[in-house]
Design a protein around this motif. Structure first.
Motif, mmCIF file in Angstrom:
data_model
loop_
_atom_site.group_PDB
_atom_site.id
_atom_site.type_symbol
_atom_site.label_atom_id
_atom_site.label_comp_id
_atom_site.label_asym_id
_atom_site.label_seq_id
_atom_site.Cartn_x
_atom_site.Cartn_y
_atom_site.Cartn_z
ATOM 1 N N PHE A 127 -1.397 7.214 -1.463
ATOM 2 C CA PHE A 127 -1.450 5.994 -1.842
ATOM 3 C C PHE A 127 -2.599 6.006 -2.853
ATOM 4 O O PHE A 127 -3.754 6.566 -2.514
ATOM 5 C CB PHE A 127 -1.741 5.103 -0.741
ATOM 6 N N ARG A 181 -3.599 -0.346 7.880
ATOM 7 C CA ARG A 181 -2.890 -1.457 7.252
ATOM 8 C C ARG A 181 -3.849 -1.842 6.057
ATOM 9 O O ARG A 181 -4.952 -1.629 6.141
ATOM 10 C CB ARG A 181 -2.905 -2.713 8.162
ATOM 11 N N ARG A 189 -4.107 -4.823 2.976
ATOM 12 C CA ARG A 189 -3.846 -6.090 2.308
ATOM 13 C C ARG A 189 -3.689 -6.123 0.860
ATOM 14 O O ARG A 189 -4.767 -5.678 0.147
ATOM 15 C CB ARG A 189 -4.287 -7.170 3.084
ATOM 16 N N GLU A 190 -2.533 -6.464 0.365
ATOM 17 C CA GLU A 190 -2.651 -6.795 -1.402
ATOM 18 C C GLU A 190 -2.243 -8.003 -1.433
ATOM 19 O O GLU A 190 -0.873 -8.268 -1.483
ATOM 20 C CB GLU A 190 -1.491 -5.573 -1.875
ATOM 21 N N LEU A 247 4.207 6.499 4.180
ATOM 22 C CA LEU A 247 3.972 4.933 4.051
ATOM 23 C C LEU A 247 5.282 4.427 4.886
ATOM 24 O O LEU A 247 6.121 5.128 4.950
ATOM 25 C CB LEU A 247 4.620 4.799 2.324
ATOM 26 N N SER A 255 0.462 -9.877 0.937
ATOM 27 C CA SER A 255 1.327 -9.062 1.727
ATOM 28 C C SER A 255 0.693 -7.825 2.308
ATOM 29 O O SER A 255 -0.444 -7.254 1.790
ATOM 30 C CB SER A 255 2.378 -8.495 0.882
ATOM 31 N N TRP A 256 1.119 -7.314 3.323
ATOM 32 C CA TRP A 256 0.146 -6.304 4.096
ATOM 33 C C TRP A 256 1.299 -4.992 3.948
ATOM 34 O O TRP A 256 2.686 -5.047 4.096
ATOM 35 C CB TRP A 256 0.100 -6.422 5.627
ATOM 36 N N ARG A 257 0.647 -3.894 3.876
ATOM 37 C CA ARG A 257 1.534 -2.488 3.712
ATOM 38 C C ARG A 257 0.825 -1.606 5.003
ATOM 39 O O ARG A 257 -0.246 -1.834 5.330
ATOM 40 C CB ARG A 257 1.125 -1.854 2.609
ATOM 41 N N SER A 258 1.841 -0.734 5.672
ATOM 42 C CA SER A 258 1.460 -0.013 6.833
ATOM 43 C C SER A 258 1.437 1.409 6.249
ATOM 44 O O SER A 258 2.657 1.753 5.582
ATOM 45 C CB SER A 258 2.316 -0.204 7.927
ATOM 46 N N ILE A 259 0.676 2.317 6.517
ATOM 47 C CA ILE A 259 0.573 3.897 6.359
ATOM 48 C C ILE A 259 0.461 4.589 7.732
ATOM 49 O O ILE A 259 -0.598 4.232 8.301
ATOM 50 C CB ILE A 259 -0.355 4.445 5.383
ATOM 51 N N SER A 306 7.263 2.208 4.559
ATOM 52 C CA SER A 306 8.415 1.625 4.086
ATOM 53 C C SER A 306 9.303 2.838 3.550
ATOM 54 O O SER A 306 10.414 2.614 3.328
ATOM 55 C CB SER A 306 7.967 0.786 2.610
#
Length: 133
Positions: A15, A50, A52-53, A83, A56-60, A85
């Motif tokens: 990322f 985690r 935050r953009e 990622l 929204s939150w993304r997880s890796i 996702s």
């Protein structure tokens, strides 16, 4: 104001971008990073990062490593990462159940290289599964 975030594994850049907030799985517990954070270096455990953009939150899923924070730049160097996702949730659930079964077989036994490997595989499977949520 945001953070510049890079997550790097030996074989890939996982990322690169900006985030308003980052939560890291440090070896001493969860650690939140916001813009203006003090300069630091910390060891990371196997777990879920985690970010935050906007709203929204993304997880890796991270497989251990180090994180450096300096001047609103966060660099995460890990053994491996994925990622959330990009992880198949059903496959992650099956892998977690298999790893849990293997680790359970070692309960009550003294530490051995096989037991340590089974516990590491369980932690990695748990991180991958949690990253899908």
């Amino acid at each position: 104001m945001s953070l510049t975030l890079r997550v790097l594994a030996p074989d890939q850049s996982v990322f690169e971008g900006s985030a308003e907030e980052v939560i890291l799985p440090s070896t001493t517990g969860q650690m939140g990073i916001l813009p203006g954070h003090v300069t630091m270096l910390t060891a990371l455990d196997t777990g879920v990062m985690r970010l935050r953009e906007g709203s929204s939150w993304r997880s890796i899923a991270l497989m251990g490593g180090f994180a450096e924070v300096e001047a609103d730049e966060v660099t995460v160097l890990v053994n491996a990462a994925e990622l959330g996702s990009a992880i198949d949730a059903a496959a992650a659930q099956a892998a977690y159940e298999a790893a849990q079964s293997t680790a359970t077989a070692f309960e009550g036994q003294p530490s051995s290289p096989d037991k340590i490997k089974a516990l590491q595989a369980l932690a990695q499977a748990r991180a991958r599964l949690q990253a899908t949520r």
